[in-house]
Design a protein around this motif. Structure first.
Motif, PDB file in Angstrom:
ATOM      1  N   ASP A 129      37.564  46.844  26.362  1.00  0.00           N
ATOM      2  CA  ASP A 129      37.233  46.538  27.751  1.00  0.00           C
ATOM      3  C   ASP A 129      36.426  45.258  27.848  1.00  0.00           C
ATOM      4  O   ASP A 129      35.658  44.913  26.934  1.00  0.00           O
ATOM      5  CB  ASP A 129      36.416  47.690  28.366  1.00  0.00           C
ATOM      6  N   GLU A 130      36.563  44.563  28.966  1.00  0.00           N
ATOM      7  CA  GLU A 130      35.770  43.363  29.141  1.00  0.00           C
ATOM      8  C   GLU A 130      34.301  43.723  29.336  1.00  0.00           C
ATOM      9  O   GLU A 130      33.977  44.834  29.773  1.00  0.00           O
ATOM     10  CB  GLU A 130      36.289  42.532  30.309  1.00  0.00           C
TER      11      GLU A 130
ATOM     12  N   GLN B  93      30.533  44.451  30.387  1.00  0.00           N
ATOM     13  CA  GLN B  93      29.854  44.873  31.604  1.00  0.00           C
ATOM     14  C   GLN B  93      28.387  44.437  31.536  1.00  0.00           C
ATOM     15  O   GLN B  93      27.873  44.097  30.480  1.00  0.00           O
ATOM     16  CB  GLN B  93      29.950  46.397  31.748  1.00  0.00           C
TER      17      GLN B  93
ATOM     18  N   GLN C 115      38.311  40.136  23.862  1.00  0.00           N
ATOM     19  CA  GLN C 115      39.565  40.717  23.383  1.00  0.00           C
ATOM     20  C   GLN C 115      39.793  40.348  21.922  1.00  0.00           C
ATOM     21  O   GLN C 115      40.194  41.191  21.109  1.00  0.00           O
ATOM     22  CB  GLN C 115      40.704  40.188  24.250  1.00  0.00           C
TER      23      GLN C 115
END
Length: 328
Positions: free
Chosen positions: A117-118, A120, A111
């Protein structure tokens, strides 16, 4: 009040790691930085590159240690970029400060890095060391279950090596890293055959002295700048020569510059690869954030080690999954 600690760690390799411009590596050696402030600890890791590359311009350990007083006095990541050059020593400190800042700000590193988005899972290449065509074919056969292999090349007989690997692993994606080991004439000769063999990309084929000749060709497949791409200041000279850039934290000098390089490279139309040096999951975890934006990902360092630190990123074959507590 801040406290910074520095230590050297050696990590055994499964087998010697060989590229065209260096003596075989028999182990990994890294410098780990930990910075404590207000009960929080930020950590970073870089490769001790001067141990393996005789012409590396910095004493990595000494350079890291030279910054202890400034870090403990409260230097920011932006000020660190003025204190130390874009290179491995700054990376270990910058990543430690980045994680520390994230913890002090009560937010995850992804962040703070500005991502929506976190992270993946990503698929990393698996690297095959430079060897004879026969031995590289054997290595490829043993790894043919992996979705993508990266071949270290840069010596005579490279087309034979690629053909042997392709025969041994017919369904695996292939990328190549020549580590500046080809001449321009060899590159022009090799490119059509490499395209026919299904190679997706060639990384840093030419020396710094010859890379200007890339402006004279339209290659059959993308050519990626690795040794020639250090930080944002590299990009202007790469335009018109390379189609992609390889972002490595040990070259950019940490996440702060790497994020800026990523943004500028994308705006200039470069494809992005995210790479690594030999290291543990502590070095790969920051790169995993960058890898969310990359076409090619090379963060297989821990796969080349006999063991990784704990906690570690979760490597499921070639898929790399974020793990709580590793970094960030």
């Amino acid at each position: 009040m801040r406290k910074m600690s520095v230590r050297v760690e050696k990590w055994p390799l499964h087998e010697p790691f060989v590229i065209s411009r260096m003596e075989p590596m028999l182990h990994g050696e890294v410098v780990v930085v930990e910075i404590e402030q207000d009960g929080y600890v930020g950590r970073g890791e870089c490769e001790r590159m001067d141990i393996f590359e005789p012409d590396y311009p910095y004493d990595v350990l000494a350079t890291v240690q030279s910054a202890v007083a400034a870090v403990e006095a409260g230097i920011s990541r932006e000020e660190l970029r003025e204190l130390l050059p874009s290179a491995a020593p700054r990376n270990a400190i910058d990543c430690a400060l980045f994680e520390l800042d994230a913890k002090l700000n009560q937010q995850p590193a992804w962040q703070m890095a500005g991502f929506a988005d976190e992270p993946q899972p990503v698929t990393t290449v698996f690297t095959l060391s430079l060897d004879s065509a026969e031995n590289m074919a054997k290595a490829a056969a043993a790894q043919k279950h992996r979705p993508i292999l990266k071949l270290k090349l840069g010596r005579n007989g490279d087309l034979e090596r690629v053909r042997a690997v392709r025969e041994a692993a017919p369904n695996t994606r292939l990328v190549i890293d020549a580590n500046t080991g080809w001449s321009f004439a060899q590159l022009v000769d090799y490119l059509p055959a490499l395209a026919e063999l299904g190679v997706e990309m060639v990384e840093q084929p030419l020396s710094f002295e010859e890379e200007h000749l890339l402006e004279t060709i339209t290659p059959a497949l993308p050519i990626t700048a690795d040794e020639s791409c250090i930080d944002r200041s590299s990009l202007a000279a790469l335009k018109g020569r390379y189609q992609a850039v390889n972002i490595k934290l040990d070259k950019t000098g940490g996440m702060t510059e790497a994020l800026a390089l990523l943004k500028d490279a994308q705006e200039m139309g470069f494809e992005v690869m995210v790479g690594c040096m030999i290291g543990t999951s502590l070095a790969m975890a920051p790169a995993l954030l960058l890898a969310q934006q990359a076409r090619w990902v090379d963060i297989d360092g821990p796969l080349l080690l006999s063991e990784d630190r704990s906690p570690a990123l979760n490597y499921r074959q070639s898929d790399v999954e974020p793990t709580q507590g590793v970094w960030g």
